[in-house]
Design a protein around this motif. Structure first.
Motif, PDB file in Angstrom:
ATOM      1  N   MET A   1       0.823  -1.209   0.000  1.00 30.02           N
ATOM      2  CA  MET A   1       0.000   0.000   0.000  1.00 30.02           C
ATOM      3  C   MET A   1       0.858   1.260   0.000  1.00 30.02           C
ATOM      4  SD  MET A   1      -3.133  -0.550  -0.349  1.00 30.02           S
ATOM      5  CE  MET A   1      -3.761   1.052   0.110  1.00 30.02           C
ATOM      6  N   GLY A   2       2.144   1.150   0.395  1.00 28.94           N
ATOM      7  CA  GLY A   2       2.989   2.325   0.429  1.00 28.94           C
ATOM      8  C   GLY A   2       3.124   2.957  -0.943  1.00 28.94           C
ATOM      9  N   LEU A   3       3.457   2.148  -1.957  1.00 24.65           N
ATOM     10  CA  LEU A   3       3.598   2.658  -3.319  1.00 24.65           C
ATOM     11  C   LEU A   3       2.263   3.163  -3.845  1.00 24.65           C
ATOM     12  CD1 LEU A   3       5.182   3.146  -5.902  1.00 24.65           C
ATOM     13  CD2 LEU A   3       4.783   0.743  -6.529  1.00 24.65           C
ATOM     14  N   GLU A   4       1.202   2.445  -3.604  1.00 25.45           N
ATOM     15  CA  GLU A   4      -0.113   2.854  -4.091  1.00 25.45           C
ATOM     16  C   GLU A   4      -0.525   4.188  -3.485  1.00 25.45           C
ATOM     17  OE1 GLU A   4      -3.180   2.815  -6.555  1.00 25.45           O
ATOM     18  OE2 GLU A   4      -1.645   1.236  -6.515  1.00 25.45           O
TER      19      GLU A   4
ATOM     20  N   GLU B   1       8.200   5.887   2.196  1.00 26.47           N
ATOM     21  CA  GLU B   1       7.571   6.309   3.445  1.00 26.47           C
ATOM     22  C   GLU B   1       7.878   7.778   3.759  1.00 26.47           C
ATOM     23  OE1 GLU B   1       5.317   4.669   5.079  1.00 26.47           O
ATOM     24  OE2 GLU B   1       5.521   3.106   3.556  1.00 26.47           O
ATOM     25  N   GLN B   2       9.092   8.194   3.449  1.00 21.01           N
ATOM     26  CA  GLN B   2       9.452   9.598   3.697  1.00 21.01           C
ATOM     27  C   GLN B   2       8.635  10.525   2.797  1.00 21.01           C
ATOM     28  OE1 GLN B   2      13.468  10.657   2.662  1.00 21.01           O
ATOM     29  NE2 GLN B   2      13.472  12.477   3.974  1.00 21.01           N
ATOM     30  N   LYS B   3       8.467  10.127   1.535  1.00 19.57           N
ATOM     31  CA  LYS B   3       7.672  10.935   0.610  1.00 19.57           C
ATOM     32  C   LYS B   3       6.211  11.014   1.071  1.00 19.57           C
ATOM     33  CE  LYS B   3      10.299  12.533  -2.683  1.00 19.57           C
ATOM     34  NZ  LYS B   3      10.351  13.978  -2.975  1.00 19.57           N
ATOM     35  N   ILE B   4       5.685   9.884   1.514  1.00 20.32           N
ATOM     36  CA  ILE B   4       4.305   9.885   2.003  1.00 20.32           C
ATOM     37  C   ILE B   4       4.178  10.805   3.205  1.00 20.32           C
ATOM     38  CG2 ILE B   4       2.554   8.460   3.145  1.00 20.32           C
ATOM     39  CD1 ILE B   4       3.405   6.151   1.322  1.00 20.32           C
ATOM     40  N   TYR B   5       5.157  10.767   4.082  1.00 20.58           N
ATOM     41  CA  TYR B   5       5.129  11.646   5.262  1.00 20.58           C
ATOM     42  C   TYR B   5       5.100  13.114   4.824  1.00 20.58           C
ATOM     43  CZ  TYR B   5       6.360  13.867   9.663  1.00 20.58           C
ATOM     44  OH  TYR B   5       6.343  14.668  10.774  1.00 20.58           O
ATOM     45  N   GLN B   6       5.948  13.463   3.848  1.00 20.79           N
ATOM     46  CA  GLN B   6       6.031  14.855   3.393  1.00 20.79           C
ATOM     47  C   GLN B   6       4.720  15.323   2.766  1.00 20.79           C
ATOM     48  OE1 GLN B   6       9.342  14.696   0.710  1.00 20.79           O
ATOM     49  NE2 GLN B   6      10.895  14.824   2.336  1.00 20.79           N
ATOM     50  N   LEU B   7       4.090  14.446   1.981  1.00 15.06           N
ATOM     51  CA  LEU B   7       2.891  14.849   1.239  1.00 15.06           C
ATOM     52  C   LEU B   7       1.607  14.683   2.032  1.00 15.06           C
ATOM     53  CD1 LEU B   7       3.723  13.300  -2.253  1.00 15.06           C
ATOM     54  CD2 LEU B   7       3.986  15.677  -1.547  1.00 15.06           C
ATOM     55  N   ASP B   8       1.609  13.813   3.025  1.00 15.16           N
ATOM     56  CA  ASP B   8       0.374  13.489   3.733  1.00 15.16           C
ATOM     57  C   ASP B   8       0.406  13.968   5.177  1.00 15.16           C
ATOM     58  OD1 ASP B   8      -2.149  12.455   4.071  1.00 15.16           O
ATOM     59  OD2 ASP B   8      -1.458  10.427   4.503  1.00 15.16           O
TER      60      ASP B   8
ATOM     61  N   LEU C   1       1.501   6.532  -2.383  1.00  9.97           N
ATOM     62  CA  LEU C   1       2.345   7.582  -2.949  1.00  9.97           C
ATOM     63  C   LEU C   1       1.879   7.960  -4.352  1.00  9.97           C
ATOM     64  CD1 LEU C   1       4.719   9.469  -2.687  1.00  9.97           C
ATOM     65  CD2 LEU C   1       6.233   7.612  -3.447  1.00  9.97           C
ATOM     66  N   LEU C   2       1.487   6.985  -5.155  1.00  9.91           N
ATOM     67  CA  LEU C   2       0.948   7.270  -6.487  1.00  9.91           C
ATOM     68  C   LEU C   2      -0.288   8.174  -6.375  1.00  9.91           C
ATOM     69  CD1 LEU C   2       1.279   3.706  -8.038  1.00  9.91           C
ATOM     70  CD2 LEU C   2       2.365   5.777  -8.956  1.00  9.91           C
ATOM     71  N   TYR C   3      -1.138   7.861  -5.402  1.00 11.54           N
ATOM     72  CA  TYR C   3      -2.339   8.675  -5.186  1.00 11.54           C
ATOM     73  C   TYR C   3      -1.966  10.100  -4.777  1.00 11.54           C
ATOM     74  CZ  TYR C   3      -6.423  10.551  -2.768  1.00 11.54           C
ATOM     75  OH  TYR C   3      -7.450  11.367  -2.353  1.00 11.54           O
ATOM     76  N   LEU C   4      -1.039  10.236  -3.844  1.00  8.92           N
ATOM     77  CA  LEU C   4      -0.656  11.561  -3.343  1.00  8.92           C
ATOM     78  C   LEU C   4       0.023  12.403  -4.419  1.00  8.92           C
ATOM     79  CD1 LEU C   4       0.671  10.526   0.178  1.00  8.92           C
ATOM     80  CD2 LEU C   4      -1.426  11.814  -0.312  1.00  8.92           C
ATOM     81  N   GLN C   5       0.711  11.735  -5.353  1.00  9.28           N
ATOM     82  CA  GLN C   5       1.367  12.458  -6.449  1.00  9.28           C
ATOM     83  C   GLN C   5       0.413  12.733  -7.607  1.00  9.28           C
ATOM     84  OE1 GLN C   5       5.357  13.070  -5.046  1.00  9.28           O
ATOM     85  NE2 GLN C   5       4.489  13.659  -7.008  1.00  9.28           N
ATOM     86  N   GLY C   6      -0.806  12.208  -7.519  1.00  7.50           N
ATOM     87  CA  GLY C   6      -1.815  12.478  -8.540  1.00  7.50           C
ATOM     88  C   GLY C   6      -1.782  11.547  -9.723  1.00  7.50           C
ATOM     89  N   VAL C   7      -1.070  10.429  -9.643  1.00  7.88           N
ATOM     90  CA  VAL C   7      -0.970   9.503 -10.780  1.00  7.88           C
ATOM     91  C   VAL C   7      -2.209   8.616 -10.809  1.00  7.88           C
ATOM     92  CG1 VAL C   7       0.420   7.750 -11.932  1.00  7.88           C
ATOM     93  CG2 VAL C   7       1.534   9.532 -10.555  1.00  7.88           C
ATOM     94  N   GLY C   8      -3.011   8.723 -11.866  1.00  9.04           N
ATOM     95  CA  GLY C   8      -4.286   8.030 -11.956  1.00  9.04           C
ATOM     96  C   GLY C   8      -4.143   6.531 -12.151  1.00  9.04           C
ATOM     97  N   ALA C   9      -5.185   5.806 -11.795  1.00  9.24           N
ATOM     98  CA  ALA C   9      -5.191   4.343 -11.917  1.00  9.24           C
ATOM     99  C   ALA C   9      -6.094   3.858 -13.045  1.00  9.24           C
ATOM    100  CB  ALA C   9      -5.629   3.715 -10.596  1.00  9.24           C
ATOM    101  N   GLU C  10      -7.069   4.673 -13.462  1.00  6.67           N
ATOM    102  CA  GLU C  10      -8.021   4.240 -14.480  1.00  6.67           C
ATOM    103  C   GLU C  10      -8.679   5.460 -15.114  1.00  6.67           C
ATOM    104  OE1 GLU C  10     -10.481   1.849 -11.945  1.00  6.67           O
ATOM    105  OE2 GLU C  10     -11.808   3.532 -11.455  1.00  6.67           O
ATOM    106  N   PHE C  11      -9.325   5.231 -16.250  1.00  6.77           N
ATOM    107  CA  PHE C  11     -10.073   6.302 -16.912  1.00  6.77           C
ATOM    108  C   PHE C  11     -11.090   5.694 -17.858  1.00  6.77           C
ATOM    109  CE2 PHE C  11      -6.556   5.358 -19.742  1.00  6.77           C
ATOM    110  CZ  PHE C  11      -7.062   5.498 -21.019  1.00  6.77           C
ATOM    111  N   ILE C  12     -12.066   6.510 -18.241  1.00  7.72           N
ATOM    112  CA  ILE C  12     -13.080   6.099 -19.217  1.00  7.72           C
ATOM    113  C   ILE C  12     -12.636   6.570 -20.599  1.00  7.72           C
ATOM    114  CG2 ILE C  12     -15.502   6.243 -19.892  1.00  7.72           C
ATOM    115  CD1 ILE C  12     -15.118   4.878 -17.225  1.00  7.72           C
ATOM    116  N   ASP C  13     -12.537   5.668 -21.564  1.00  3.87           N
ATOM    117  CA  ASP C  13     -12.073   6.061 -22.893  1.00  3.87           C
ATOM    118  C   ASP C  13     -13.232   6.583 -23.741  1.00  3.87           C
ATOM    119  OD1 ASP C  13     -13.513   3.881 -23.846  1.00  3.87           O
ATOM    120  OD2 ASP C  13     -11.759   2.733 -24.486  1.00  3.87           O
ATOM    121  N   CYS C  14     -12.953   6.882 -25.018  1.00  2.46           N
ATOM    122  CA  CYS C  14     -13.950   7.498 -25.895  1.00  2.46           C
ATOM    123  C   CYS C  14     -15.113   6.561 -26.207  1.00  2.46           C
ATOM    124  CB  CYS C  14     -13.295   7.986 -27.186  1.00  2.46           C
ATOM    125  SG  CYS C  14     -12.493   6.680 -28.148  1.00  2.46           S
TER     126      CYS C  14
END
Length: 736
Positions: free
Chosen positions: A1-4, A62-69, A6-19
Motif C-alpha cells: 500500500m505504500g507505493l499505491e 515512506e518519507q515521501k508519504i510523510y512529506q505529502l500526507d 504515494l501514487l495517489y498523493l502524487q496524482g498519478v491516476g489508476a483508471e479512466f473512461i475512454d472514448c
C-alpha cells in the motif's frame, strides 16, 4: 500500500473512461514510470535510462508519504488556501483540544484596514481528521462572516494565526495566503435594450492575414487593427485569435503557436513596424528584402524573421542613440514596463540572449524593448475594439503547455516535470496516442510554490484581452503524461488541484474583466463539466463535433453557455469539408492506412453532406415558422439550392456559394451565447490551417489568406453573410 498511496498523493491516476465508454485500467508499471519521472526530475542526463525498479528502490516511499500526507496536518496553516465570496472561510490544523486562537487578516487592498479576532476551537466546525503517532489532528474551519463585521473582499489576503492558549506549547504562529474568489468567472453584462442578444465574432490566424500595402510577409498588429475595424463595421462583438505566445527564437520555422517558448510573453514578429516608427519619431525606410514576402502563399518564417528583426534592430538603435530626440513618453513608459515586469522579464531576456542566432546579436535591453512594444500594441488593439463598440473585443488563446527548452519551463523548472511531456492516450483516431512535446506542470510542486506560476500565467494573458480561451481545459483536472524515457512505460493520467486552479481563474477573470472559454472538445470527464458549469466558464462547441449517427444536432440542442465555432485550426474549413479536399489531402500525404480506408471515408463524408442538407432544411423550416421575416438573400439562395428535392446523388450539383450562405444563416441560430465563424470560411478558403498528425508533410501554420483585408471587406458575399449572422443573433428568437 505504500507505493499505491504515494501514487495517489502524487496524482498519478489508476483508471479512466475512454472514448467508447470503456473503463481502462492503467498498468501499474506505467504508473510507476510516471512516478519515477516525477521524483527523478533532477537526475543528470547520464542517469536517464535506469530501469523503473532501480529508480523506485532509490526513493524513500515512506518519507515521501510523510512529506505529502502527514506534514500538512502537522502545519498550523497551509501556505495557500481558498474559499469563495458567498461563504468566506479559512481552515487550520491542530491536535484535537480546546484552544484559543488569534487570527489576523491583512487584505489585498491596502485601503482596507486589517482585522483581528479570537475564537475557540470548541466553537468551530471540524472538516477533517487524521491520526498519526497517537495524535488526533483536526482541520478546523472558521466561517469568517461570523467573526468579521465587514464584507470580506475578493483578493489574495495575508492571514496569520497564533495559538494563545493551548496544551501544545511549541505550536506558535503561522502565516499564509488566503484567496477569496468571486463565485463565478466574469460574465458579460447584457444591455436591457438587447435582451436575448447573443454576441458573435470572427476568428483569425493572425499570421495569415494580408494587407495589400504591407510588406512584412506576415499578419501583424497592423493587420489586426484592420480586421478589428472591418469586424466592428460588420457588427461583430469580438475577434478571436490564435495564441500569440513567444516562440522559439532559434528556429523560427517551428511556427506552431501551440508549441510556445513562453506563454507569458508575446511573439515580436507581430509588431507593427510602421506604427512603431511613427510612435518614436523615426523616419524609417522600408528595408530591402531578398524575396517577395507579400506574394507568397506560405510564410517563409526564416526570411520574415530576418526582415522584421532587422527592422526592429534599427528602431531599437534609434531610441538608444543619445544624440537623437526620441519621444520622452515612450522612453518613460518603456522604463516603467521593465520595472513592473521585474525579475521574470530579466530571466526571459537572458534566455533570448543565449538562444538568439548570431545575426541577431543585440544588447539585453533589445529583448525587453520587443516585449514592451508588442504588449503596448496588443493593448491598443483591445482598446480599439472597445472604442468601436465591441462587447468583448479580442479573445486570446492560452496554449496548454510550453516547450522543455523554452524560457517558461527553464526559468520555472521547480514547478515543471522535465522528464515527461503531455498528450493523449491511444484511441481509435490515434492508435499510438498523441505526444504534443510540451512539458507538464507538476501538481505537487505547483502546490508547494503556492500556485505562483499559474497565477502569473493566467494574469499575464487575461490582462491583454476581453476574453480568454483556455486550450484543453481538461488539463485543469488531468493531463496524460508520457515519460521522455521510453523505458519508463507508456504513460498515465496525472491529476491536478482543479478546485484551486479554477478559483484562481475566477478571481483573475474579474480583475481583468475577461470572460473565460474552456476548450472542452474530446473526452471530457464529468468532473470538469460540473466544475465549468459551477464557475460559469463558457464551453467550446465545434459544429462538426455535434454530428452523431442521426445527423447534426439541431441548434436548440447546442449548449447555451458556450461558444459555438463552425470550424477551428485543427479541422477542415467549411469549403474544404464540403468538397472533401481535406480527405484528398490526407490521402495524398499517406495518412490513410489503406485505399479502402480512404474510400470508406469518402463514402461516409458523402452521407454526412446529405445529413447537412437535411439539417439546413430543418433549420430553414424552423426559421420560417418564427415571426421574423426570412432575409431576401436567404430566399434567393434557397431558390437556387432547392434543398427539399436534394438527395445523395444530386449533392455535387449544389452551388457552394449559396449553400455556405444558408449554412451560416442556420448555424448562427445556435442556442449558444457566443457564436464564431472563421474569416477563412467567410471567403470560402478551401485549405486548412493545420493537419493533425503531420509536421513538415503539410505547410501547417504557414498558409496565408488568398485575399487582403481590403479585398475581403469589399466582397459583397462577405458583407451579406455577416449581415445575416448579425440579423439572426440580434433579432431571431433562440431556438426552443
Amino acid at each position: 500500500m505504500g507505493l499505491e498511496k504515494l501514487l495517489y498523493l502524487q496524482g498519478v491516476g489508476a483508471e479512466f473512461i475512454d472514448c467508447d465508454g470503456q473503463l481502462i485500467q492503467i498498468p501499474q508499471q506505467d504508473r510507476a514510470g510516471i512516478l519515477t519521472a516525477m521524483l527523478a526530475n533532477k537526475l543528470a542526463k547520464s542517469d536517464a535510462h535506469v530501469d523503473i525498479q532501480h529508480q523506485l528502490s532509490t526513493i524513500n516511499i515512506e518519507q515521501k508519504i510523510y512529506q505529502l500526507d502527514v506534514e500538512q496536518w502537522c502545519e498550523l496553516l497551509p501556505s495557500f488556501q481558498f474559499s469563495y465570496l458567498s461563504e468566506p472561510c479559512l481552515h487550520f490544523h491542530l491536535p484535537k483540544q480546546g484552544a484559543q486562537v488569534k487570527i489576523t487578516i491583512k487584505f489585498d487592498d491596502s485601503n482596507i484596514d486589517a482585522v483581528q479576532f479570537q475564537c475557540n476551537t470548541q466553537q468551530l466546525t471540524i472538516i477533517g481528521e487524521y491520526h498519526y503517532d497517537n495524535i488526533h489532528y483536526c482541520r478546523y474551519q472558521i466561517a469568517l462572516d461570523e467573526y468579521v463585521s465587514l464584507t470580506i473582499p475578493c483578493g489574495y489576503h495575508s492571514i496569520t494565526i497564533e495559538c494563545i492558549n493551548t496544551e501544545q506549547r511549541n505550536i506558535g504562529k503561522s502565516s499564509a495566503t488566503l484567496l477569496i474568489a468571486p463565485d463565478v468567472t466574469y460574465q458579460l453584462k447584457e444591455p436591457q435594450k438587447e435582451i436575448g442578444y447573443r454576441p458573435w465574432g470572427i476568428s483569425i490566424q493572425l499570421y495569415s492575414v494580408r494587407h495589400e500595402e504591407h510588406y512584412a510577409g506576415i499578419g501583424d498588429f497592423k493587420s489586426l487593427k484592420e480586421v478589428i475595424e472591418m469586424s466592428a463595421d460588420l457588427g461583430a462583438d469580438f475577434v478571436m485569435l490564435n495564441p500569440l505566445h513567444a516562440l522559439d527564437i532559434t528556429y523560427p520555422e517551428n511556427a506552431s503557436s501551440y508549441s510556445p517558448s513562453d506563454r507569458r510573453r508575446l511573439n515580436p514578429l507581430y509588431i507593427d513596424i510602421e506604427a512603431l516608427a511613427e510612435q518614436i519619431g523615426c523616419d524609417h525606410q522600408k528595408p530591402e528584402c531578398g524575396v517577395n514576402l507579400f506574394d507568397d502563399t506560405n510564410i517563409d518564417y526564416q526570411e520574415v524573421s530576418r526582415f522584421k528583426y532587422g527592422a526592429l534592430k534599427f528602431m531599437y538603435e534609434f531610441i538608444s542613440c543619445k544624440s537623437l530626440k526620441v519621444n520622452d513618453s515612450f522612453i518613460e513608459a518603456f522604463n516603467t514596463f521593465k520595472r513592473q515586469q521585474g525579475q521574470k522579464l530579466l530571466l526571459f531576456i537572458e534566455h533570448e540572449l543565449a538562444h538568439a542566432p548570431e545575426w541577431l546579436t543585440m544588447p539585453a535591453d533589445f529583448y525587453a524593448f520587443l516585449q514592451f512594444v508588442a504588449t503596448q500594441q496588443l493593448i491598443e488593439c483591445q482598446s480599439q475594439c472597445k472604442n468601436l463598440g465591441m462587447k468583448i473585443g479580442l479573445i486570446g488563446d492560452l496554449a496548454i503547455g510550453a516547450l522543455l527548452h523554452g524560457n517558461e519551463v527553464q526559468s520555472e523548472m521547480d514547478q515543471f516535470c522535465s522528464r515527461a511531456s503531455i498528450g493523449a492516450p491511444p484511441d481509435p483516431f490515434s492508435t499510438t496516442g498523441q505526444n504534443w512535446g510540451l512539458t507538464p506542470l507538476d501538481p505537487v510542486k505547483l502546490k508547494q510554490h503556492d500556485f505562483s506560476h499559474f497565477i502569473q500565467l493566467i494574469r499575464s494573458n487575461m490582462s491583454l484581452y476581453g476574453g480568454l480561451r483556455i486550450d484543453h481545459v481538461m488539463g485543469m483536472l488531468r493531463l496524460w503524461w508520457w515519460p521522455l524515457d521510453k523505458n519508463l512505460g507508456n504513460g498515465a493520467y496525472v491529476y491536478y488541484p482543479v478546485e484551486t486552479l479554477l478559483a484562481i481563474i475566477t478571481i483573475e477573470s474579474h480583475r481583468a474583466k475577461c470572460v473565460v472559454i474552456g476548450e472542452d472538445l474530446g473526452i471530457v470527464p464529468p468532473e470538469i463539466i460540473g466544475a465549468m458549469h459551477d464557475k460559469k466558464l463558457f464551453s467550446n462547441e465545434l459544429f462538426y463535433f455535434t454530428h452523431n449517427y442521426h445527423g447534426f444536432a439541431p441548434c436548440a440542442h447546442h449548449k447555451q453557455h458556450s461558444l459555438m465555432m463552425l470550424a477551428n485550426h485543427d479541422v477542415p474549413t467549411l469549403k474544404g469539408w464540403w468538397t472533401q479536399q481535406d480527405l484528398y489531402t490526407r490521402y495524398s500525404l499517406s495518412l490513410f492506412e489503406s485505399e479502402q480506408e480512404y474510400t470508406q471515408a469518402v463514402a461516409e463524408r458523402q452521407h454526412q453532406r446529405y445529413q447537412l442538407v437535411q439539417w439546413l432544411h430543418a433549420g430553414i423550416t424552423q426559421a420560417q415558422q418564427s415571426n421574423k421575416p426570412i432575409p431576401q438573400a436567404i430566399n434567393l439562395a434557397l431558390a437556387e439550392l432547392n434543398l427539399q428535392s436534394a438527395n445523395a446523388e444530386t449533392l455535387q450539383q449544389l452551388h457552394f456559394e449559396s449553400l455556405l450562405t444558408v449554412w451560416l444563416f442556420v448555424a448562427s441560430m445556435s442556442h449558444s451565447t457566443l457564436f464564431c465563424v472563421q474569416l477563412a470560411d467567410l471567403i470560402e478558403e478551401v485549405h486548412g490551417v493545420n493537419i493533425p498528425g503531420t509536421w513538415k508533410e503539410y505547410p501547417n501554420w504557414q498558409r496565408r489568406l488568398p485575399l487582403s483585408t481590403n479585398e475581403i471587406k469589399h466582397r459583397s458575399t462577405v458583407r451579406t453573410r455577416c449581415e445575416l449572422i448579425n440579423d439572426v443573433r440580434r433579432k431571431f428568437p433562440k431556438p426552443s
